[in-house]
Motif scaffolding. Structure first.
Motif, PDB file in Angstrom:
ATOM      1  N   GLN A 105      16.168  58.506 -13.636  1.00  9.90           N
ATOM      2  CA  GLN A 105      15.210  57.407 -13.487  1.00  9.90           C
ATOM      3  C   GLN A 105      14.033  57.580 -14.427  1.00  9.90           C
ATOM      4  OE1 GLN A 105      15.999  54.796 -11.991  1.00  9.90           O
ATOM      5  NE2 GLN A 105      17.701  55.541 -10.752  1.00  9.90           N
ATOM      6  N   SER A 106      13.641  58.821 -14.697  1.00 12.30           N
ATOM      7  CA  SER A 106      12.496  58.986 -15.597  1.00 12.30           C
ATOM      8  C   SER A 106      12.898  58.660 -17.038  1.00 12.30           C
ATOM      9  CB  SER A 106      11.887  60.379 -15.461  1.00 12.30           C
ATOM     10  OG  SER A 106      12.546  61.295 -16.266  1.00 12.30           O
ATOM     11  N   LEU A 132      12.678  54.976 -17.138  1.00 11.50           N
ATOM     12  CA  LEU A 132      11.280  54.553 -17.213  1.00 11.50           C
ATOM     13  C   LEU A 132      10.749  54.764 -18.628  1.00 11.50           C
ATOM     14  CD1 LEU A 132       9.551  53.382 -15.016  1.00 11.50           C
ATOM     15  CD2 LEU A 132       8.625  55.633 -14.569  1.00 11.50           C
ATOM     16  N   SER A 170      11.076  52.911 -10.637  1.00  9.61           N
ATOM     17  CA  SER A 170      10.078  53.676  -9.889  1.00  9.61           C
ATOM     18  C   SER A 170      10.451  53.739  -8.408  1.00  9.61           C
ATOM     19  CB  SER A 170       8.681  53.124 -10.123  1.00  9.61           C
ATOM     20  OG  SER A 170       8.355  52.181  -9.165  1.00  9.61           O
ATOM     21  N   GLN A 230      11.298  57.177  -6.308  1.00  7.63           N
ATOM     22  CA  GLN A 230      10.660  57.455  -5.029  1.00  7.63           C
ATOM     23  C   GLN A 230      11.691  57.835  -3.960  1.00  7.63           C
ATOM     24  OE1 GLN A 230       8.048  54.144  -4.485  1.00  7.63           O
ATOM     25  NE2 GLN A 230       7.291  54.937  -2.542  1.00  7.63           N
TER      26      GLN A 230
END
Lengths: 135, 147
Positions: free
Chosen positions: B17-18, B21, B122, B126
């Motif tokens: 996910q990063s 992003l 994001s 989480q």
């Protein structure tokens, strides 16, 4: 007379183990929530626990006998068929069947059930300790 | 006990996910990077996610019955592809980058899409953090067994 640990601890040890495995599967579903074509998995808790218990000779789960070398063990190499695919309620275009909300809810439930299993197991240990001390 | 595996799984999810992003940030930052030719202009980048297959791995290991349960462990970024959507051509004859017909090439970045992607990334990040946190609590619980 000997104290048998597996008799004293009962089902809870296996239950705890299965909860951990289920947590792993659900974590994998959540990690793949954005992977195209990924199919969400889950286990049939009852089937898996039954397998584990009969493997260790605990409990009343009936086991099918294999009297010939060519017989397939029942339920058996087992785990694989207990690992099922989840039926999607809202399938997405990219073929992914992970519903994050549902998985999170299941994960949370599983964590709580893990904690109760843990509590029971801990209780058994505590009673064993007090029996050994004889207080 | 394979609680440690959950850390790897959630960790791989967070890493993926990063990266997503990161590409989103790069796309938004370069949304207006003009260029005079189609070859030079920035193209929107998208990560390709795939589940980490471990069938071959577990076949080789033979392994414990219960260890081989999950089909895959975590998520991996297979690569980052450049979008082949048509470039945004604008008629700006006064622009220093304009070609001989007066057109300037702008990247094929769709800001709305990128914002939606950012929100999704994001949120997913989480979720993975929450999973890792739960695994940590479960592990700490185990350490208190018998106390």
């Amino acid at each position: 007379m000997t104290i048998s640990f597996s008799n004293a601890l009962g089902i809870h040890e296996q239950a705890l183990e299965v909860r951990v495995q289920r947590a792993e599967i659900l974590a994998n579903n959540l990690a793949n929530a954005d992977t195209p074509g990924f199919k969400a998995r889950d286990v049939d808790f009852k089937a898996i626990l039954g397998d584990q218990m009969s493997a260790q000779g605990i409990g009343g789960a009936l086991k099918m006998d294999t009297t010939n070398g060519k017989h397939l063990p029942h339920g058996a190499d087992g785990g694989a068929e207990a690992l099922l695919y989840r039926t999607p309620s809202q399938p997405s275009v990219d073929g992914n069947t992970v519903d994050t909300q549902q998985e999170t809810a299941e994960f949370m439930k599983n964590t709580l059930q893990y904690q109760s299993s843990f509590q029971f197991l801990n209780g058994r240990f505590k009673s064993l300790t007090s029996a050994i001390r004889g207080e | 006990m394979s609680l440690g595996q959950i850390f790897d799984i959630a960790g791989s999810g967070m890493a993926a996910q990063s990266i997503r992003l990161n590409t989103t940030a790069s796309n938004i930052a370069n949304a207006d990077s003009a260029s005079s030719s189609e070859g030079d202009v920035y193209k929107a980048r998208k990560p390709v996610f795939s589940a980490v297959r471990q069938d071959a791995f577990r076949m080789a290991l033979g392994g414990d019955l219960m260890d081989e349960l999950p089909d895959s462990k975590g998520v991996a970024v297979k690569g980052i592809i450049e979008s082949d959507a048509p470039m945004d051509m604008r008629y700006q004859p006064d622009h220093p980058m304009a070609d001989d017909k007066g057109f300037v090439m702008y990247p094929n970045v769709n800001i709305v899409e990128e914002m939606a992607d950012m929100m999704s990334a994001s949120r997913s990040f989480q979720t993975n953090v929450d999973v890792m946190d739960a695994a940590k609590t479960m592990m700490q619980r185990i350490l208190t067994l018998g106390q």
